[in-house]
Design an enzyme around this catalytic site. Sequence first.
Site, mmCIF file in Angstrom:
data_model
loop_
_atom_site.group_PDB
_atom_site.id
_atom_site.type_symbol
_atom_site.label_atom_id
_atom_site.label_comp_id
_atom_site.label_asym_id
_atom_site.label_seq_id
_atom_site.Cartn_x
_atom_site.Cartn_y
_atom_site.Cartn_z
ATOM 1 N N ARG A 146 0.850 -1.309 -0.108
ATOM 2 C CA ARG A 146 -0.170 -0.121 0.065
ATOM 3 C C ARG A 146 1.353 1.642 -0.242
ATOM 4 N NH1 ARG A 146 -3.431 -0.862 4.617
ATOM 5 N NH2 ARG A 146 -2.210 -1.169 5.567
ATOM 6 N N LEU A 203 1.431 3.366 -2.198
ATOM 7 C CA LEU A 203 0.313 4.650 -2.381
ATOM 8 C C LEU A 203 -0.097 5.129 -1.343
ATOM 9 C CD1 LEU A 203 -0.242 6.205 -5.044
ATOM 10 C CD2 LEU A 203 -1.700 5.188 -5.695
ATOM 11 N N LYS A 255 -20.980 3.338 -6.316
ATOM 12 C CA LYS A 255 -20.130 2.344 -6.816
ATOM 13 C C LYS A 255 -19.931 1.713 -7.824
ATOM 14 C CE LYS A 255 -20.868 -0.217 -2.363
ATOM 15 N NZ LYS A 255 -19.600 -0.584 -1.504
ATOM 16 N N ASP A 271 -26.567 -5.200 10.896
ATOM 17 C CA ASP A 271 -26.112 -4.638 9.827
ATOM 18 C C ASP A 271 -26.354 -5.671 8.426
ATOM 19 O OD1 ASP A 271 -26.347 -1.837 11.126
ATOM 20 O OD2 ASP A 271 -23.866 -2.376 11.711
ATOM 21 N N GLU A 283 -29.785 5.937 5.500
ATOM 22 C CA GLU A 283 -29.301 7.193 4.596
ATOM 23 C C GLU A 283 -30.703 8.168 4.584
ATOM 24 O OE1 GLU A 283 -25.318 6.711 2.651
ATOM 25 O OE2 GLU A 283 -26.315 8.918 1.691
ATOM 26 N N HIS A 333 -20.743 12.103 7.156
ATOM 27 C CA HIS A 333 -19.198 12.164 6.224
ATOM 28 C C HIS A 333 -19.016 13.524 6.097
ATOM 29 C CE1 HIS A 333 -22.216 8.335 4.243
ATOM 30 N NE2 HIS A 333 -21.438 8.044 4.733
HETATM 31 N N1 GLN Z 1 -22.589 -0.208 12.489
HETATM 32 C C1 GLN Z 1 -21.146 -0.228 11.380
HETATM 33 C C2 GLN Z 1 -20.760 1.170 12.137
HETATM 34 O O1 GLN Z 1 -21.838 1.613 13.292
HETATM 35 C C3 GLN Z 1 -22.245 0.013 10.463
HETATM 36 C C4 GLN Z 1 -21.210 0.522 9.107
HETATM 37 C C5 GLN Z 1 -22.426 0.662 8.335
HETATM 38 O O2 GLN Z 1 -22.993 1.178 7.798
HETATM 39 N N2 GLN Z 1 -21.348 0.578 6.752
HETATM 40 O O3 GLN Z 1 -20.067 1.761 12.318
#
Ligand code: GLN
Length: 761
Positions: free
Chosen positions: A16, A18, A116, A606, A672, A701
Amino acid sequence: MAKTHILGFPRIGKNRELKKALESYWKQEIDFSSLNSTASEIRRENIKTQQDAELDFITVGDFSFYDQVLDMSALLGVIPERFGGAENTISTETYFRMARGRAGPGDDFRACEMTKWFDTNYHYLVPEFEANTDFKLSSNKIFDEIEEAKKVVDAEKVKPVIIGPLTYLWLGKTFNNEVSKLDLLKKLIPIYGELLNKLADTGVDWVQIDEPILVLDLPIEWKQAFESTYSILQHSKVKKLIATYFAGLEDNLNLATNLPIEGIHIDAVSDTNQLDVVADHLSLHKVLSVGLIEGRNIWKDDLNQALKSLDNVAEKFQDNLWVSSSCSLLHTPVDLDLENNLDKEIKKWLSFATQKTYSVGLLGKAINNGIDAVKTDLESNYTTIQSRNNSELINNKDVANKVANISEKMKNRASPFIQRIAIQKERFNLPLFPTTTIGSFPQTDEIRKARRDFKNGNISTTEYNKKMKKEISYAVKMQEEYGVDVLVHGEAERNDMVEYFGEQLNGIAVSDFGWVQSYGSRCVKPPIIYGDIERPKTMTVDWITYAQSLTKKPMKGMLTGPVTILNWSFVRNDQPLSETCDQIALAIRDEVLDLEKAGIGIIQIDEAALREGLPLRKSKWKKYLTWAVDSFKICANGVRDETQIHTHMCYSEFNDILDSIAAMDADVITIETSRSNMELLDAFAEFDYPNEIGPGVYDIHSPVIPECKDMEDLIKKAIQYIPKDRIWINPDCGLKTRNWKEVTPAITNMVKTASILRNCL
Ligand code: GLN
Ligand code: ZN
């Protein structure tokens, strides 16, 4: 003579390099020339690997500082206004700003959106088009890289790769429907013409033009656009190999094989039936490049079988047969030789990008010089493939029995949602708009250091556990202070939501260096599912019950769902995905039931990656969704009515899969929504989604701290779609990438918002 090539090689470097150089560059610890010298070492190394494998072509232009689609935007001069618009030659600053935005509030600094790349876990930066978008060659990168390669190989052996005009447009976005992407074609084609001619001027013979959208369901206008575009581009001075991958051409077969180009690449791994069909349709004057070495998984390919599948075609196409990887090797780790800790037997079954490149070379030699020329290699390949098929490491009778005995009853809750939720409301006695978070709290430097120390044997298990418990108790204390209603333990002990379970389940191996680029400098290390999956002991119960012991409020148990573990791993290819998924589901089900037994009343499973497993062709969706939802139900629905099941999905496109989401029958789903301004709730409302929903109100984010007023507005918007007594308040996703300084005000504001809303609604 058949020719050999690959469609692309990973660019992160063996170790890794880079990633490390990029991150130092962004922190201003090194300058661009130092970053570039790391990059050029990686490129030189990649060329050398292809030379050592004796490939006929050396692929160039597959390197990227961040992303190949962003490189294409740079090359074509597609730079959104907010980054200053077109430049004669795009600067490094602008390039990285498009990728990463710039810290600071306000829309103007927004990075380009990321999404993606087809059905892979690689993310590309979405090109942005407006009606007045003009195109102009604005980057020398690919030409510089060709010159660099020409220092070590003849120009005719250099094969640059670019993304084709139709795929490039398809992947981009427009705003407010003010322009249709295809309207831009007439401006774009001449620039591609210029590009191809400029590439021809460098002395290269062939250009690989990636047009993977040829494996999708294409609207008729797009099919026509393929014909018109390539009938213009056919006059350029260089030979064109159109590369398709990730699936079969299917109804685009005639379109693709009849394009006025010199060659086509097909993926003969993801669609094992298309080779003969394409060979029948393609003129023998064209090159047929056959992708036989799998570019998306890490199993040693069955070379004898690959050769057999080429028998007819090799005879027919003679010099016009090329042999290749199925797609770019970008999706595999760089070099298996680095792995010293994998089980020796399992390691023999594997092949990473370097090994796969050699396999391509070997196939070429077998075709051109006869099988005897590579007899020992083919024999040893045969032996390993056999040893894997018959290995005791793979087959576990108990697991097979358990899967065979999965009943319908196991998939369903005892009572319908309406009855369950009444019981749960009484049990938990939560206020209107209950608040919670998605699971992780900041992964601090101390946590990372403790994990490293533990892995390197510098601290004992006891010490490590003590440190993790300290982190957990801190997260609990903070949540109590914020006043959150349903707590989480914070996931300090998890390096990654999939690897954590991969390490503990039988049938899954974890590599040390099996990194694959996810986006930019971010790499992931997918676990390797090689055999039947079994849970030897509980995986989360101790941590969760410890966390619960610290608070009177409900503590959510946190698990990763079977479909997500499957989609974010390298998966065995000797049985259907659905069967592997059911095995994981049974293991997670046992964990769910053990959490319930230990008194944990709310369990979140999840399924962050459920959507991305969708096949590229819509006709295949139903089959996938059926088994994926079934697996989730197997793992989740064995609990009693009073146990509340949550699930979390971190994306915002649900419109076309809502019936499947509803069929999962989770009591609460968190999703989300903050970035899409609650718009996606429209779909939930229209569908009349019956269970509870936590639409994310805080975009985790971004470093920006959400204001109460903004979150209040979002929820007010949400209640126009969903009855208020079914709404939860939570962030978009886990908080592990944020720091405590951001999380404290953000979650405090979130909780405050809930109480404001309770008072006014
Ligand atoms: N439970 C995970 C977190 O809170 C969920 C992450 C995810 O949805 N990518 O990090
Ligand atoms: Zn998420």
